[in-house]
Design a protein around this motif. Structure first.
Motif, short mmCIF file in Angstrom:
data_model
loop_
_atom_site.label_atom_id
_atom_site.label_comp_id
_atom_site.label_asym_id
_atom_site.label_seq_id
_atom_site.Cartn_x
_atom_site.Cartn_y
_atom_site.Cartn_z
N THR A 1 -1.20 -6.67 71.41
CA THR A 1 -0.67 -5.43 70.52
C THR A 1 -0.27 -4.35 71.56
N VAL A 2 -0.98 -3.90 72.90
CA VAL A 2 -0.76 -3.27 73.83
C VAL A 2 0.79 -3.96 74.70
N THR A 3 0.74 -4.88 74.78
CA THR A 3 1.81 -5.68 75.59
C THR A 3 3.18 -5.48 74.55
N VAL A 4 2.99 -5.80 73.25
CA VAL A 4 4.18 -5.82 72.32
C VAL A 4 4.83 -4.44 72.16
N LEU B 1 -3.58 -1.34 65.01
CA LEU B 1 -3.56 -0.75 66.21
C LEU B 1 -2.26 -0.53 66.70
N LEU B 2 -1.28 -1.13 66.27
CA LEU B 2 -0.05 -0.75 66.59
C LEU B 2 0.18 0.74 66.14
N ASN B 3 -0.12 0.83 64.82
CA ASN B 3 0.10 2.18 64.32
C ASN B 3 -0.48 3.35 65.03
N LEU B 4 -1.85 3.04 65.44
CA LEU B 4 -2.71 4.08 66.11
C LEU B 4 -2.17 4.44 67.63
N ILE B 5 -1.70 3.23 68.25
CA ILE B 5 -0.95 3.55 69.41
C ILE B 5 0.16 4.08 69.52
N VAL B 6 1.03 3.75 68.61
CA VAL B 6 2.32 4.51 68.62
C VAL B 6 2.02 5.99 68.35
N ARG C 1 -8.16 -10.04 72.94
CA ARG C 1 -7.09 -10.76 72.94
C ARG C 1 -6.05 -10.15 72.05
N CYS C 2 -6.65 -9.54 70.61
CA CYS C 2 -5.58 -9.03 69.78
C CYS C 2 -5.03 -7.57 70.56
N VAL C 3 -6.06 -6.93 70.98
CA VAL C 3 -5.61 -5.60 71.52
C VAL C 3 -4.67 -5.61 72.80
N GLU D 1 -5.48 2.70 79.06
CA GLU D 1 -6.50 2.02 79.62
C GLU D 1 -7.34 1.30 78.79
N LEU D 2 -7.75 0.14 79.08
CA LEU D 2 -8.44 -0.77 78.18
C LEU D 2 -9.95 -0.80 78.84
N ASP D 3 -10.74 -0.59 77.62
CA ASP D 3 -12.33 -0.60 77.94
C ASP D 3 -12.71 -1.55 77.00
N LEU D 4 -12.59 -2.93 77.17
CA LEU D 4 -12.86 -3.93 76.14
C LEU D 4 -14.25 -4.61 76.40
#
Length: 195
Positions: A31-34, A67-72, A26-28, A46-49
């Protein structure tokens, strides 16, 4: 709209700084949404949770920051590779897995990759390859601090220049120190602390 508001509340909740038991998938998703505006123009996510992932004892606010830092960073690497070409898109894949007593999170991108000459510096404070005004060089340094120092985990990188990068974050699913303290209490057990 409701999903975005809910995600922002979860992401910024003051209690999210303290370590607690969380649904990490849910955290993932939150963060993806934000940070959708960072990636939506250059990549598909693509999420593979792992649906069997147990609850994880961590600081959700700090791990959301990781997560935010890595996605950005992934979105910027893809944007740099595409060079403004609007009819092409990259891909960011985020996966979660339970590896014994460890949570493993992988954030992969199809971006520029990291040149070998700078790989050993990527976690250094203030080191950035971005132009002045675009990056502070703090994202990966903060990420490393949160994962390694605060969560007693590891962070590794696999990269191929021109093909992309995968960051592999591993943190303990349970906090060993908390479990030790709980088992030292009369009638204590790890479950009584983290449940």
């Amino acid at each position: 709209m409701a999903k975005i508001v809910r995600s922002m509340k979860e992401f910024s909740h003051p209690a999210a700084q303290a370590k607690q038991v969380v649904d990490f998938n849910r955290c993932v998703e939150s963060t993806v949404t934000v940070c959708r505006n960072e990636w939506k123009y250059v990549a598909d996510v693509e999420l593979d949770l792992d649906p069997r992932l147990p609850p994880v004892y961590c600081s959700p606010g700090e791990m959301n920051q990781v997560l935010l830092n890595l996605i950005v960073n992934a979105a910027h690497a893809i944007g740099d590779k595409l060079g403004g070409v609007t009819n092409e898109r990259g891909k960011i894949t985020i996966s979660t897995r339970c590896q014994g007593d460890w949570l493993e999170i992988r954030v992969s991108d199809t971006g520029t990759g990291i040149p070998e000459a700078i790989r050993d510096r990527i976690f250094d404070p203030f080191f950035t390859t971005k132009p002045v005004g675009k990056g502070t060089g703090q994202g990966l340094a903060i990420t490393h601090s949160i994962v390694v120092e605060k969560h007693h985990g590891t962070i590794d990188v696999e990269t191929t220049p021109g093909k992309g990068t995968t960051f592999i974050v591993r943190i303990p699913i349970h906090d060993q120190e908390e479990e030790k303290n709980a088992s030292d209490l009369p009638g204590g057990s790890p479950e009584s602390v983290i449940a």
